[in-house]
Design an enzyme around this catalytic site. Structure first.
Site, short mmCIF file in Angstrom:
data_model
loop_
_atom_site.label_atom_id
_atom_site.label_comp_id
_atom_site.label_asym_id
_atom_site.label_seq_id
_atom_site.Cartn_x
_atom_site.Cartn_y
_atom_site.Cartn_z
N SER A 294 1.38 -1.68 -0.15
CA SER A 294 -0.15 -0.30 -0.30
C SER A 294 0.67 1.21 -0.15
O SER A 294 1.56 1.26 1.08
CB SER A 294 -1.04 0.12 0.92
OG SER A 294 -1.65 1.34 1.24
N LYS B 82 -13.72 -4.20 1.88
CA LYS B 82 -14.79 -3.47 1.22
C LYS B 82 -16.15 -3.77 1.49
O LYS B 82 -16.96 -2.80 2.12
CB LYS B 82 -14.31 -3.01 -0.12
CG LYS B 82 -13.13 -2.36 -0.52
CD LYS B 82 -12.67 -1.89 -1.59
CE LYS B 82 -11.52 -0.40 -1.51
NZ LYS B 82 -11.37 -0.06 -3.37
N ASN C 280 -15.27 2.44 1.63
CA ASN C 280 -12.85 1.75 1.72
C ASN C 280 -12.38 2.82 2.46
O ASN C 280 -11.04 3.14 3.22
CB ASN C 280 -12.78 2.21 0.23
CG ASN C 280 -12.39 3.77 -0.07
OD1 ASN C 280 -13.32 4.77 0.17
ND2 ASN C 280 -12.05 4.64 -0.80
N ASP D 123 -14.13 6.64 -3.30
CA ASP D 123 -13.27 6.60 -4.68
C ASP D 123 -13.81 7.27 -5.53
O ASP D 123 -13.63 8.31 -6.88
CB ASP D 123 -13.08 5.02 -5.62
CG ASP D 123 -12.01 4.70 -4.67
OD1 ASP D 123 -11.55 4.91 -4.06
OD2 ASP D 123 -12.68 2.83 -4.39
N ALA E 160 -17.44 -3.51 -14.73
CA ALA E 160 -18.67 -3.83 -14.11
C ALA E 160 -18.44 -3.70 -12.58
O ALA E 160 -19.68 -3.96 -11.90
CB ALA E 160 -19.08 -3.85 -14.32
N TYR F 258 -2.72 2.97 -12.13
CA TYR F 258 -1.41 3.96 -11.58
C TYR F 258 -0.28 3.34 -11.61
O TYR F 258 0.66 4.12 -11.53
CB TYR F 258 -1.57 4.86 -10.24
CG TYR F 258 -1.40 4.41 -8.77
CD1 TYR F 258 -3.42 3.76 -8.92
CD2 TYR F 258 -1.31 3.65 -8.34
CE1 TYR F 258 -3.48 3.05 -7.81
CE2 TYR F 258 -0.97 3.31 -7.28
CZ TYR F 258 -2.18 2.93 -6.83
OH TYR F 258 -2.15 2.26 -5.43
P1 ATR Z 1 -12.55 -4.00 -8.33
O1 ATR Z 1 -13.07 -3.51 -7.21
O2 ATR Z 1 -10.87 -3.17 -8.35
O3 ATR Z 1 -13.72 -3.55 -9.73
P2 ATR Z 1 -13.28 -6.47 -9.21
O4 ATR Z 1 -14.68 -6.02 -8.36
O5 ATR Z 1 -13.16 -7.29 -8.84
O6 ATR Z 1 -11.91 -5.36 -9.45
O7 ATR Z 1 -13.89 -5.63 -10.92
C1 ATR Z 1 -13.02 -5.62 -12.09
C2 ATR Z 1 -13.69 -5.40 -12.98
O8 ATR Z 1 -12.41 -6.06 -14.64
C3 ATR Z 1 -15.00 -6.67 -13.82
O9 ATR Z 1 -15.77 -6.01 -14.17
C4 ATR Z 1 -13.89 -7.15 -14.66
O10 ATR Z 1 -14.60 -8.08 -15.50
P3 ATR Z 1 -15.56 -9.57 -14.92
O11 ATR Z 1 -16.94 -8.48 -14.29
O12 ATR Z 1 -16.39 -10.00 -16.38
O13 ATR Z 1 -14.94 -10.08 -14.33
C5 ATR Z 1 -13.27 -6.33 -15.01
N1 ATR Z 1 -11.75 -7.63 -15.79
C6 ATR Z 1 -11.30 -8.22 -15.04
N2 ATR Z 1 -9.84 -8.37 -15.62
C7 ATR Z 1 -9.98 -8.16 -17.02
C8 ATR Z 1 -9.95 -8.92 -17.97
N3 ATR Z 1 -9.26 -9.56 -18.28
N4 ATR Z 1 -10.93 -8.33 -19.43
C9 ATR Z 1 -11.83 -7.58 -19.77
N5 ATR Z 1 -12.40 -7.39 -18.46
C10 ATR Z 1 -11.75 -8.23 -17.11
#
Ligand code: ATR
Length: 279
Positions: free
Chosen positions: A18, A69, A89, A104, A131, A221
């Site tokens: 972190s 979270k 968060n 966020d 999403a 980032y």
């Molecule tokens: P965070 O809290 O960081 O947003 P998360 O809730 O796990 O993490 O969400 C990750 C997002 O990135 C999701 O929308 C995921 O798509 P899926 O809903 O289909 O899993 C998307 N994501 C992660 N890896 C991906 C990849 N290789 N290609 C396309 N979308 C990806």
């Protein structure tokens, strides 16, 4: 450290990487506060007891990172923002009550305001990639700023539909193959997935059909400049970056815990940027 020291922490599993201690440490020093900010690596099993006893554990509040979270939201009294987004968060103790919020949103909006002041007056619509939890904060912020159509593109379409259920008709769920037509004349694109992050796959999005005054934002980032941002710059578009989002999201927590609203300065940006470049 005296008994008057106010302390906050970041709680995660893992949390060692972190950057929050560096960031809050900078403000603590700058404002000459008798304060401390530490890392707490807490397992999911131990998390509920740890936050329920936050004060006894020596803290006035905490940042919450993966994977806590959702649990943080369930174990606290959330504000409207955290409840609507479905993730907390930032925690703080208010007269013995454990409260939570999601910073966020201000982080994301702050990064856009820095990159392109007045962006929200020029934009009717936006395209959001992802999403998940981060995307939910982004969508909340866009709707709060009056963006009428938020196209949510997600690999798993059903999750984009769930965002429409959560946020209402401003959200238009879309498929990955819809991106070219959605970006035709588009003014705002946000990557809220880990695509392009160090250690994750990258993506190649064609930005050639976006409007000439479009803004492209990436929540990633590490690296400091993602390939999406580099492509936007080559196209002559404005870019907002994930580090600014990280810095701006931290402001509210610091204010809640230490009573001073800190400033996001160039010096702070450079301090964190130098740290990221090293990784
Ligand atoms: P965070 O809290 O960081 O947003 P998360 O809730 O796990 O993490 O969400 C990750 C997002 O990135 C999701 O929308 C995921 O798509 P899926 O809903 O289909 O899993 C998307 N994501 C992660 N890896 C991906 C990849 N290789 N290609 C396309 N979308 C990806």
């Amino acid at each position: 450290m005296s008994s008057n020291t106010r302390a906050a922490c970041v709680i995660g599993w893992p949390a060692k990487q972190s950057r929050s201690p560096k960031l809050h440490g900078y403000w603590i020093k700058r404002h000459k506060i008798e304060g401390d900010y530490r890392i707490e690596e807490i397992t999911p099993e131990a998390f509920p007891a740890f936050v329920k006893n936050l004060t006894e554990n020596g803290y006035v509040g905490a940042n919450i990172t993966m994977p806590h979270k959702d649990a943080a939201l369930a174990l606290s009294d959330p504000d409207d923002r955290a409840r609507t987004i479905g993730a907390a968060n930032t925690l703080w103790v208010d007269n013995g009550r454990l409260r939570s919020t999601n910073t966020d949103v201000t982080g994301f909006l702050g990064s856009l305001d820095v990159a392109a002041p007045g962006w929200d007056e020029r934009c009717q619509g936006a395209v959001v990639l992802g999403a998940g939890g981060a995307a939910r904060a982004v969508v909340y912020g866009l709707i709060e700023r009056g963006i009428k159509t938020v196209n949510v593109v997600n690999r798993t379409f059903e999750k984009a539909v769930m965002l429409r259920d959560r946020f209402g008709p401003n959200v238009q769920p879309a498929h990955w193959h819809d991106i070219p037509s959605l970006l035709d004349g588009g003014r705002l694109l946000i990557n809220a997935t880990p695509l392009g992050m160090k250690g994750h796959p990258d993506h190649a999005i064609d930005l050639s059909r976006m409007a000439d005054d479009a803004l492209v934002s990436d929540i990633v980032y590490v690296p400091l400049k993602t390939s999406l941002q580099a492509a936007a710059e080559r196209r002559g578009l404005k870019t907002a970056n994930g580090l600014d989002m990280l810095l701006h999201q931290a402001v509210r927590g610091f204010q809640l815990w230490f009573g001073i609203k800190p400033e996001v300065t160039r010096e702070l940006f450079d301090l964190l940027a130098a740290d990221i470049v090293k990784t």
